[in-house]
Design a protein around this motif. Structure first.
Motif, PDB file in Angstrom:
ATOM      1  N   THR A  70      41.087  59.903  46.474  1.00  0.00           N
ATOM      2  CA  THR A  70      40.734  59.713  45.629  1.00  0.00           C
ATOM      3  C   THR A  70      41.583  58.500  44.565  1.00  0.00           C
ATOM      4  O   THR A  70      42.168  59.345  43.795  1.00  0.00           O
ATOM      5  CB  THR A  70      41.571  61.307  44.394  1.00  0.00           C
ATOM      6  OG1 THR A  70      41.094  62.074  45.408  1.00  0.00           O
ATOM      7  CG2 THR A  70      40.850  61.484  43.238  1.00  0.00           C
ATOM      8  N   ARG A  71      41.386  57.565  44.977  1.00  0.00           N
ATOM      9  CA  ARG A  71      42.288  55.928  44.681  1.00  0.00           C
ATOM     10  C   ARG A  71      40.982  55.208  44.237  1.00  0.00           C
ATOM     11  O   ARG A  71      41.879  53.927  43.666  1.00  0.00           O
ATOM     12  CB  ARG A  71      42.900  55.444  45.971  1.00  0.00           C
ATOM     13  CG  ARG A  71      41.888  55.124  47.053  1.00  0.00           C
ATOM     14  CD  ARG A  71      43.145  54.665  48.156  1.00  0.00           C
ATOM     15  NE  ARG A  71      43.667  53.321  47.858  1.00  0.00           N
ATOM     16  CZ  ARG A  71      43.243  52.244  47.487  1.00  0.00           C
ATOM     17  NH1 ARG A  71      41.234  52.118  48.529  1.00  0.00           N
ATOM     18  NH2 ARG A  71      43.844  51.343  47.737  1.00  0.00           N
ATOM     19  N   GLN A  72      39.740  55.233  44.000  1.00  0.00           N
ATOM     20  CA  GLN A  72      39.053  54.433  44.140  1.00  0.00           C
ATOM     21  C   GLN A  72      38.834  53.964  42.298  1.00  0.00           C
ATOM     22  O   GLN A  72      39.471  52.829  42.689  1.00  0.00           O
ATOM     23  CB  GLN A  72      37.671  54.342  44.801  1.00  0.00           C
ATOM     24  CG  GLN A  72      37.253  54.758  46.244  1.00  0.00           C
ATOM     25  CD  GLN A  72      36.513  53.325  46.906  1.00  0.00           C
ATOM     26  OE1 GLN A  72      38.051  52.601  46.501  1.00  0.00           O
ATOM     27  NE2 GLN A  72      35.923  53.372  47.159  1.00  0.00           N
ATOM     28  N   THR A  73      38.634  54.856  41.605  1.00  0.00           N
ATOM     29  CA  THR A  73      38.955  54.370  39.983  1.00  0.00           C
ATOM     30  C   THR A  73      40.270  54.316  39.969  1.00  0.00           C
ATOM     31  O   THR A  73      40.462  53.399  38.662  1.00  0.00           O
ATOM     32  CB  THR A  73      38.166  55.757  39.245  1.00  0.00           C
ATOM     33  OG1 THR A  73      37.155  56.003  40.243  1.00  0.00           O
ATOM     34  CG2 THR A  73      38.818  55.515  37.572  1.00  0.00           C
ATOM     35  N   TYR A  74      41.096  54.653  40.140  1.00  0.00           N
ATOM     36  CA  TYR A  74      42.459  54.671  39.615  1.00  0.00           C
ATOM     37  C   TYR A  74      43.180  52.654  40.523  1.00  0.00           C
ATOM     38  O   TYR A  74      43.607  52.057  40.178  1.00  0.00           O
ATOM     39  CB  TYR A  74      43.689  55.452  40.786  1.00  0.00           C
ATOM     40  CG  TYR A  74      45.431  55.642  40.189  1.00  0.00           C
ATOM     41  CD1 TYR A  74      45.152  55.862  38.494  1.00  0.00           C
ATOM     42  CD2 TYR A  74      46.469  55.192  40.975  1.00  0.00           C
ATOM     43  CE1 TYR A  74      46.034  56.048  38.490  1.00  0.00           C
ATOM     44  CE2 TYR A  74      46.866  55.591  40.477  1.00  0.00           C
ATOM     45  CZ  TYR A  74      47.419  54.768  38.389  1.00  0.00           C
ATOM     46  OH  TYR A  74      49.380  55.396  38.441  1.00  0.00           O
ATOM     47  N   MET A  75      42.593  52.471  41.810  1.00  0.00           N
ATOM     48  CA  MET A  75      43.578  51.545  42.362  1.00  0.00           C
ATOM     49  C   MET A  75      42.426  50.188  41.809  1.00  0.00           C
ATOM     50  O   MET A  75      42.644  48.936  42.082  1.00  0.00           O
ATOM     51  CB  MET A  75      43.444  51.738  44.197  1.00  0.00           C
ATOM     52  CG  MET A  75      44.038  52.721  43.589  1.00  0.00           C
ATOM     53  SD  MET A  75      46.110  52.496  43.760  1.00  0.00           S
ATOM     54  CE  MET A  75      46.810  51.258  44.424  1.00  0.00           C
ATOM     55  N   ILE A  76      41.461  50.672  42.364  1.00  0.00           N
ATOM     56  CA  ILE A  76      40.463  49.411  42.438  1.00  0.00           C
ATOM     57  C   ILE A  76      39.761  49.407  41.357  1.00  0.00           C
ATOM     58  O   ILE A  76      39.736  48.195  40.436  1.00  0.00           O
ATOM     59  CB  ILE A  76      38.794  49.207  43.462  1.00  0.00           C
ATOM     60  CG1 ILE A  76      39.323  49.564  44.771  1.00  0.00           C
ATOM     61  CG2 ILE A  76      38.216  48.478  42.890  1.00  0.00           C
ATOM     62  CD1 ILE A  76      39.951  51.038  45.404  1.00  0.00           C
ATOM     63  N   GLY A  77      39.516  50.536  39.872  1.00  0.00           N
ATOM     64  CA  GLY A  77      38.813  50.070  38.661  1.00  0.00           C
ATOM     65  C   GLY A  77      40.055  49.408  38.114  1.00  0.00           C
ATOM     66  O   GLY A  77      40.089  49.042  36.907  1.00  0.00           O
ATOM     67  N   GLU A 115      42.212  42.514  49.505  1.00  0.00           N
ATOM     68  CA  GLU A 115      42.429  43.677  49.829  1.00  0.00           C
ATOM     69  C   GLU A 115      41.353  44.852  48.522  1.00  0.00           C
ATOM     70  O   GLU A 115      41.876  44.875  47.211  1.00  0.00           O
ATOM     71  CB  GLU A 115      42.909  43.774  50.714  1.00  0.00           C
ATOM     72  CG  GLU A 115      43.605  45.471  50.703  1.00  0.00           C
ATOM     73  CD  GLU A 115      45.026  45.676  51.259  1.00  0.00           C
ATOM     74  OE1 GLU A 115      45.090  46.920  51.526  1.00  0.00           O
ATOM     75  OE2 GLU A 115      46.026  45.213  51.249  1.00  0.00           O
ATOM     76  N   ALA A 116      41.045  45.228  49.499  1.00  0.00           N
ATOM     77  CA  ALA A 116      40.797  47.198  48.578  1.00  0.00           C
ATOM     78  C   ALA A 116      41.554  48.586  49.277  1.00  0.00           C
ATOM     79  O   ALA A 116      41.238  49.303  48.648  1.00  0.00           O
ATOM     80  CB  ALA A 116      39.033  47.326  48.144  1.00  0.00           C
ATOM     81  N   ALA A 117      40.980  48.168  50.212  1.00  0.00           N
ATOM     82  CA  ALA A 117      41.958  49.260  51.252  1.00  0.00           C
ATOM     83  C   ALA A 117      40.416  50.981  50.965  1.00  0.00           C
ATOM     84  O   ALA A 117      39.622  49.816  51.316  1.00  0.00           O
ATOM     85  CB  ALA A 117      43.138  50.181  51.026  1.00  0.00           C
ATOM     86  N   HIS A 118      40.668  51.887  51.663  1.00  0.00           N
ATOM     87  CA  HIS A 118      39.783  52.837  52.036  1.00  0.00           C
ATOM     88  C   HIS A 118      39.447  53.227  50.777  1.00  0.00           C
ATOM     89  O   HIS A 118      39.950  53.681  49.684  1.00  0.00           O
ATOM     90  CB  HIS A 118      40.563  53.737  52.846  1.00  0.00           C
ATOM     91  CG  HIS A 118      41.946  54.226  52.441  1.00  0.00           C
ATOM     92  ND1 HIS A 118      41.252  55.483  51.855  1.00  0.00           N
ATOM     93  CD2 HIS A 118      42.755  54.383  52.427  1.00  0.00           C
ATOM     94  CE1 HIS A 118      42.366  55.660  51.480  1.00  0.00           C
ATOM     95  NE2 HIS A 118      43.500  54.979  52.220  1.00  0.00           N
ATOM     96  N   ASN A 164      31.500  43.310  49.560  1.00  0.00           N
ATOM     97  CA  ASN A 164      32.146  43.664  50.417  1.00  0.00           C
ATOM     98  C   ASN A 164      32.982  43.807  51.468  1.00  0.00           C
ATOM     99  O   ASN A 164      34.467  44.108  51.874  1.00  0.00           O
ATOM    100  CB  ASN A 164      32.274  44.950  49.608  1.00  0.00           C
ATOM    101  CG  ASN A 164      31.433  46.087  50.542  1.00  0.00           C
ATOM    102  OD1 ASN A 164      30.803  45.124  51.670  1.00  0.00           O
ATOM    103  ND2 ASN A 164      31.491  47.398  50.555  1.00  0.00           N
ATOM    104  N   ASP A 165      32.314  42.784  51.865  1.00  0.00           N
ATOM    105  CA  ASP A 165      32.933  42.269  52.973  1.00  0.00           C
ATOM    106  C   ASP A 165      34.672  41.489  52.790  1.00  0.00           C
ATOM    107  O   ASP A 165      34.832  40.820  52.186  1.00  0.00           O
ATOM    108  CB  ASP A 165      32.024  41.198  54.534  1.00  0.00           C
ATOM    109  CG  ASP A 165      33.241  40.841  55.253  1.00  0.00           C
ATOM    110  OD1 ASP A 165      34.075  40.543  55.519  1.00  0.00           O
ATOM    111  OD2 ASP A 165      31.752  40.739  56.303  1.00  0.00           O
ATOM    112  N   THR A 166      35.849  42.532  53.291  1.00  0.00           N
ATOM    113  CA  THR A 166      36.663  42.567  53.525  1.00  0.00           C
ATOM    114  C   THR A 166      37.641  40.664  54.288  1.00  0.00           C
ATOM    115  O   THR A 166      38.265  40.666  54.174  1.00  0.00           O
ATOM    116  CB  THR A 166      37.614  43.171  54.345  1.00  0.00           C
ATOM    117  OG1 THR A 166      37.661  43.499  55.268  1.00  0.00           O
ATOM    118  CG2 THR A 166      37.785  44.335  53.615  1.00  0.00           C
ATOM    119  N   ALA A 192      45.873  47.186  45.310  1.00  0.00           N
ATOM    120  CA  ALA A 192      43.989  46.907  45.810  1.00  0.00           C
ATOM    121  C   ALA A 192      44.088  45.445  45.006  1.00  0.00           C
ATOM    122  O   ALA A 192      44.890  45.504  44.163  1.00  0.00           O
ATOM    123  CB  ALA A 192      43.079  47.553  45.283  1.00  0.00           C
ATOM    124  N   GLY A 193      43.056  44.369  45.001  1.00  0.00           N
ATOM    125  CA  GLY A 193      42.802  43.251  44.303  1.00  0.00           C
ATOM    126  C   GLY A 193      41.279  43.513  44.209  1.00  0.00           C
ATOM    127  O   GLY A 193      40.203  43.875  44.543  1.00  0.00           O
TER     128      GLY A 193
END
Length: 336
Positions: free
Chosen positions: A89-96, A82-85, A75-77, A26-27
């Motif tokens: 349970t990835r939102q905090t871990y990846m985007i955070g 990219e942040a993906a789906h 948040n229009d890609t 994620a970026g």
């Protein structure tokens, strides 16, 4: 014999965070803007779990501004990294983590400029709640003044970063591999009361302890756990999607039963902060893991109450009465 019987059950769980057996990434872009505010741009999708609040908190802490001064951008890609789906349970871990790293990149440019401007070491620059200063000196200004000074000297404090979690598939022969980069663990206890005459099960209380890594928003984490438990309660006792010749026989909520507020017991949460060493934030996640041990804990509590094991969900009153009947018939055969 007492009509109502109480029982308690316990279940433990583990859960892998982020995408399974692949490389997740994620970026994000972050800028300290005019007025001492900040903006974050990432392709994150908010589906009700509170990720936008978490990202605002993360950016605010890393940048030294107030959470209310952080704007989460479009948040229009087509116009954001990219942040993906929103799953796994990835939102905090990846985007955070990507927002944290991008915020640090932006701050490093501001800090480097101020250190040179003030003639101090960059490591002495600290910021919090809209103020920035150099420790051990009288240099202290607002973030608005710092950004204005920085930009007037040709430096834009903008940062970008990405975060990657690595995973590998499992070997089909020996099962070796690393499908997830980090794991969370949890344990739940359920207390139930079973009506042996009608087969009705009342969940009297739930106790949940979960390892989520560093807790960024305690209320949000507790809300995720409570939501997972309510969903698990429905899975355990009510929700039953049925098909007949390819057509559903439970097409509406009059037949597909969901828990209501009257079905939800007191839920008691405790959070364990086992910091993830591979996460810049130290955080993990809790979205789906909170659901995993709920139904097993309730089933174990039913077994403790009436001594019958329910092996197919949901444990409806009809299923409870049928299990009690089989138990009674077995006891009669043993007695004879």
């Amino acid at each position: 014999m007492a009509r109502w019987k109480k029982g308690r059950g316990v279940a433990a769980s583990w859960y892998g965070i982020a995408r399974t057996a692949t490389i997740d990434r994620a970026g994000a872009w972050v800028e300290l803007d005019d007025g001492g505010t900040a903006k974050v741009v990432t392709g994150v999708t908010e589906i009700g779990e509170g990720i936008l609040t978490v990202l605002a908190q993360v950016a605010a802490e890393e940048l030294g501004v107030r959470p209310e001064d952080v704007t989460i951008g479009d948040n229009d890609t087509a116009r954001s990294p990219e942040a993906a789906h929103a799953g796994a349970t990835r939102q905090t871990y990846m985007i955070g983590n990507s927002v944290a790293l991008a915020s640090r990149d932006a701050r490093s440019k501001l800090d480097a400029f101020l250190a040179n401007h003030w003639g101090v070491s960059e490591s002495s620059i600290k910021a919090f709640n809209g103020f920035i200063w150099s420790e051990g000196t009288n240099n202290r200004i607002t973030m608005e003044e710092a950004v204005d000074l920085c930009k007037k000297n040709g430096v834009v404090p903008v940062g970008s970063a990405s975060f990657t979690a690595f995973g590998t598939g499992l070997d089909p022969v020996d099962g070796s591999g690393a499908p997830w980069q980090t794991y969370v663990f949890g344990c739940q206890v359920a207390e139930v009361e079973v009506d042996t005459l009608t087969g009705e099960v009342q969940v009297l209380g739930m106790w949940a302890v979960h390892d989520v890594g560093r807790v960024i928003n305690p209320r949000g984490v507790e809300g995720q756990i409570e939501g997972g438990i309510v969903q698990g309660l429905g899975q355990a006792l009510m929700e039953n999607y049925e098909l007949h010749n390819g057509h559903t026989t439970t097409p509406s909520f009059s037949k597909y039963i969901l828990p209501t507020a009257l079905d939800v017991p007191q839920i008691n949460c405790r959070l364990v902060q086992d910091i993830d060493p591979k996460s810049p934030l130290g955080a993990k996640g809790i979205g789906e893991p909170a659901l995993v041990p709920t139904a097993p804990a309730i089933m174990n509590a039913i077994y403790d109450a009436i001594g019958v094991r329910i092996s197919s969900l949901p444990a409806t009153p009809e299923a409870i009465l049928e299990a009690l009947q089989r138990k009674a018939e077995g006891e009669v055969r043993l007695a004879s």
